[in-house]
Write a protein that holds these residues in place. Structure first.
Motif, PDB file in Angstrom:
ATOM      1  N   GLN A  85      41.148  40.600  32.446  1.00 24.03           N
ATOM      2  CA  GLN A  85      41.989  41.119  33.533  1.00 24.03           C
ATOM      3  C   GLN A  85      41.576  40.495  34.864  1.00 24.03           C
ATOM      4  OE1 GLN A  85      41.375  45.356  33.406  1.00 24.03           O
ATOM      5  NE2 GLN A  85      43.031  45.688  31.929  1.00 24.03           N
ATOM      6  N   ARG A  86      40.278  40.460  35.136  1.00 22.36           N
ATOM      7  CA  ARG A  86      39.791  39.903  36.403  1.00 22.36           C
ATOM      8  C   ARG A  86      40.117  38.412  36.519  1.00 22.36           C
ATOM      9  NH1 ARG A  86      36.908  43.738  38.863  1.00 22.36           N
ATOM     10  NH2 ARG A  86      35.941  45.335  37.597  1.00 22.36           N
ATOM     11  N   TYR A  93      46.264  35.994  42.492  1.00 24.70           N
ATOM     12  CA  TYR A  93      45.855  35.921  43.899  1.00 24.70           C
ATOM     13  C   TYR A  93      46.052  34.511  44.443  1.00 24.70           C
ATOM     14  CZ  TYR A  93      43.102  36.998  48.081  1.00 24.70           C
ATOM     15  OH  TYR A  93      42.696  37.208  49.371  1.00 24.70           O
ATOM     16  N   LYS A  94      45.749  33.497  43.632  1.00 20.89           N
ATOM     17  CA  LYS A  94      45.916  32.109  44.071  1.00 20.89           C
ATOM     18  C   LYS A  94      47.381  31.763  44.279  1.00 20.89           C
ATOM     19  CE  LYS A  94      41.647  30.803  41.867  1.00 20.89           C
ATOM     20  NZ  LYS A  94      41.042  30.300  40.626  1.00 20.89           N
ATOM     21  N   VAL A 103      48.615  43.879  41.518  1.00 25.22           N
ATOM     22  CA  VAL A 103      48.285  44.114  40.110  1.00 25.22           C
ATOM     23  C   VAL A 103      46.907  44.769  40.015  1.00 25.22           C
ATOM     24  CG1 VAL A 103      47.948  43.069  37.844  1.00 25.22           C
ATOM     25  CG2 VAL A 103      49.777  42.228  39.329  1.00 25.22           C
ATOM     26  N   ALA A 104      45.970  44.327  40.849  1.00 28.69           N
ATOM     27  CA  ALA A 104      44.625  44.929  40.839  1.00 28.69           C
ATOM     28  C   ALA A 104      44.700  46.429  41.144  1.00 28.69           C
ATOM     29  CB  ALA A 104      43.721  44.221  41.845  1.00 28.69           C
ATOM     30  N   GLU A 105      45.474  46.797  42.148  1.00 31.19           N
ATOM     31  CA  GLU A 105      45.615  48.213  42.494  1.00 31.19           C
ATOM     32  C   GLU A 105      46.171  49.009  41.323  1.00 31.19           C
ATOM     33  OE1 GLU A 105      48.072  48.402  45.978  1.00 31.19           O
ATOM     34  OE2 GLU A 105      46.574  47.347  47.208  1.00 31.19           O
ATOM     35  N   ASP A 110      39.003  46.370  41.724  1.00 36.52           N
ATOM     36  CA  ASP A 110      38.765  45.864  43.069  1.00 36.52           C
ATOM     37  C   ASP A 110      38.998  44.356  43.050  1.00 36.52           C
ATOM     38  OD1 ASP A 110      37.853  45.133  45.571  1.00 36.52           O
ATOM     39  OD2 ASP A 110      36.006  46.304  45.435  1.00 36.52           O
ATOM     40  N   ILE A 111      39.964  43.891  43.837  1.00 32.00           N
ATOM     41  CA  ILE A 111      40.295  42.465  43.853  1.00 32.00           C
ATOM     42  C   ILE A 111      39.086  41.631  44.260  1.00 32.00           C
ATOM     43  CG2 ILE A 111      41.179  42.383  46.221  1.00 32.00           C
ATOM     44  CD1 ILE A 111      42.719  40.550  43.200  1.00 32.00           C
TER      45      ILE A 111
END
Length: 138
Positions: A85-86, A93-94, A103-105, A110-111
Protein backbone atom coordinates in the motif's frame (compact mmCIF):
# COMPACT_ATOMS: atom_id res chain seq x y z
CA UNK A 1 -1.98 -26.11 -22.21
CA UNK A 2 -0.45 -26.21 -18.72
CA UNK A 3 -1.37 -29.06 -16.43
CA UNK A 4 1.05 -28.34 -13.58
CA UNK A 5 -1.11 -26.00 -11.47
CA UNK A 6 0.28 -22.89 -13.18
CA UNK A 7 1.81 -21.58 -9.93
CA UNK A 8 -1.49 -21.99 -8.07
CA UNK A 9 -2.65 -18.79 -6.40
CA UNK A 10 0.86 -17.29 -6.58
CA UNK A 11 1.71 -14.20 -8.62
CA UNK A 12 2.17 -14.61 -12.35
CA UNK A 13 3.91 -11.28 -12.93
CA UNK A 14 7.32 -9.74 -12.42
CA UNK A 15 8.45 -7.82 -10.47
CA UNK A 16 6.49 -8.96 -7.42
CA UNK A 17 7.06 -9.01 -3.67
CA UNK A 18 6.19 -12.66 -3.09
CA UNK A 19 9.00 -14.70 -4.63
CA UNK A 20 7.06 -15.27 -7.86
CA UNK A 21 8.46 -15.60 -11.36
CA UNK A 22 11.49 -13.62 -12.46
CA UNK A 23 12.86 -12.82 -15.88
CA UNK A 24 15.41 -15.35 -17.16
CA UNK A 25 17.76 -13.62 -19.62
CA UNK A 26 19.41 -16.96 -20.47
CA UNK A 27 16.27 -18.09 -22.31
CA UNK A 28 15.75 -14.98 -24.42
CA UNK A 29 15.56 -15.49 -28.15
CA UNK A 30 18.84 -14.82 -29.92
CA UNK A 31 19.06 -11.83 -32.27
CA UNK A 32 17.85 -12.41 -35.83
CA UNK A 33 20.11 -11.60 -38.75
CA UNK A 34 18.01 -9.42 -41.05
CA UNK A 35 20.32 -7.10 -42.96
CA UNK A 36 22.06 -6.64 -39.66
CA UNK A 37 21.16 -7.79 -36.20
CA UNK A 38 17.68 -7.37 -34.77
CA UNK A 39 17.56 -7.55 -30.99
CA UNK A 40 15.90 -5.97 -27.99
CA UNK A 41 17.23 -2.57 -27.08
CA UNK A 42 16.63 -0.40 -24.06
CA UNK A 43 14.72 2.76 -24.90
CA UNK A 44 16.96 5.79 -24.63
CA UNK A 45 14.29 8.45 -24.35
CA UNK A 46 12.95 9.52 -21.01
CA UNK A 47 9.69 7.82 -20.05
CA UNK A 48 7.44 9.74 -17.67
CA UNK A 49 4.93 7.43 -16.05
CA UNK A 50 3.51 10.14 -13.79
CA UNK A 51 2.68 13.18 -15.93
CA UNK A 52 -0.26 11.77 -17.90
CA UNK A 53 -2.14 10.26 -14.94
CA UNK A 54 -1.41 13.39 -12.88
CA UNK A 55 -2.71 15.65 -15.64
CA UNK A 56 -5.84 13.52 -15.94
CA UNK A 57 -6.41 13.62 -12.18
CA UNK A 58 -5.88 17.40 -11.93
CA UNK A 59 -7.13 18.78 -15.22
CA UNK A 60 -9.70 16.35 -16.62
CA UNK A 61 -11.53 14.78 -13.69
CA UNK A 62 -14.13 16.64 -11.66
CA UNK A 63 -13.86 16.71 -7.87
CA UNK A 64 -16.55 14.03 -7.67
CA UNK A 65 -14.66 11.82 -10.15
CA UNK A 66 -11.42 12.26 -8.19
CA UNK A 67 -13.24 11.27 -5.00
CA UNK A 68 -14.70 8.17 -6.66
CA UNK A 69 -11.27 7.22 -8.04
CA UNK A 70 -9.59 7.56 -4.63
CA UNK A 71 -12.45 5.67 -2.94
CA UNK A 72 -12.15 2.84 -5.46
CA UNK A 73 -8.38 2.59 -5.09
CA UNK A 74 -8.60 2.61 -1.29
CA UNK A 75 -11.32 -0.06 -1.31
CA UNK A 76 -9.29 -2.25 -3.64
CA UNK A 77 -6.06 -1.74 -1.71
CA UNK A 78 -7.53 -2.32 1.75
CA UNK A 79 -6.80 -6.08 1.90
CA UNK A 80 -3.28 -5.61 0.48
CA UNK A 81 -0.16 -5.79 2.67
CA UNK A 82 0.68 -2.36 4.12
CA UNK A 83 4.17 -2.37 2.59
CA UNK A 84 2.64 -2.60 -0.87
CA UNK A 85 0.00 0.00 0.00
CA UNK A 86 2.76 2.46 0.95
CA UNK A 87 4.68 1.71 -2.24
CA UNK A 88 1.58 2.43 -4.32
CA UNK A 89 0.80 5.61 -2.37
CA UNK A 90 4.21 6.94 -3.39
CA UNK A 91 3.29 6.39 -7.05
CA UNK A 92 -0.01 8.23 -6.62
CA UNK A 93 1.80 11.07 -4.86
CA UNK A 94 4.32 11.38 -7.72
CA UNK A 95 1.44 11.70 -10.19
CA UNK A 96 -0.32 14.26 -7.98
CA UNK A 97 0.24 14.90 -4.25
CA UNK A 98 -3.51 15.26 -3.60
CA UNK A 99 -4.07 11.82 -5.12
CA UNK A 100 -1.52 10.25 -2.79
CA UNK A 101 -2.82 12.10 0.25
CA UNK A 102 -6.45 11.25 -0.59
CA UNK A 103 -5.88 7.52 -0.89
CA UNK A 104 -3.64 7.53 2.21
CA UNK A 105 -6.36 9.23 4.26
CA UNK A 106 -8.92 6.68 3.11
CA UNK A 107 -6.56 3.86 4.18
CA UNK A 108 -5.80 5.58 7.51
CA UNK A 109 -2.10 5.74 6.59
CA UNK A 110 0.32 8.61 7.04
CA UNK A 111 1.54 9.78 3.63
CA UNK A 112 4.83 10.83 5.25
CA UNK A 113 5.62 7.16 5.90
CA UNK A 114 5.16 6.33 2.21
CA UNK A 115 6.83 9.22 0.40
CA UNK A 116 10.48 10.23 0.19
CA UNK A 117 11.27 13.25 2.40
CA UNK A 118 12.60 15.14 -0.62
CA UNK A 119 9.17 14.96 -2.26
CA UNK A 120 7.38 15.99 0.92
CA UNK A 121 9.55 19.12 1.11
CA UNK A 122 8.71 20.13 -2.48
CA UNK A 123 5.74 22.36 -3.25
CA UNK A 124 2.88 20.32 -4.74
CA UNK A 125 3.37 21.84 -8.20
CA UNK A 126 7.10 20.98 -8.11
CA UNK A 127 6.78 17.27 -7.26
CA UNK A 128 6.91 16.13 -10.89
CA UNK A 129 10.25 17.93 -11.33
CA UNK A 130 11.81 16.80 -8.03
CA UNK A 131 15.18 15.04 -8.50
CA UNK A 132 13.91 11.85 -6.86
CA UNK A 133 11.18 11.58 -9.54
CA UNK A 134 13.55 12.62 -12.34
CA UNK A 135 15.89 9.77 -11.35
CA UNK A 136 13.07 7.30 -12.00
CA UNK A 137 12.54 8.75 -15.43
CA UNK A 138 16.17 8.65 -16.60
Amino acid sequence: MRSDGNNGAGPNYEPNSFGGPVEKPEVEQPPLNISGDADRYEMQERIDNYKQPGDMFRDVMSEEQRDHLMDNFADSMEPVDETIQRRQLAHFYKADPDWGRGVAERLDLDIEDAVDDELLEADDDEVAEAPVVAELLD
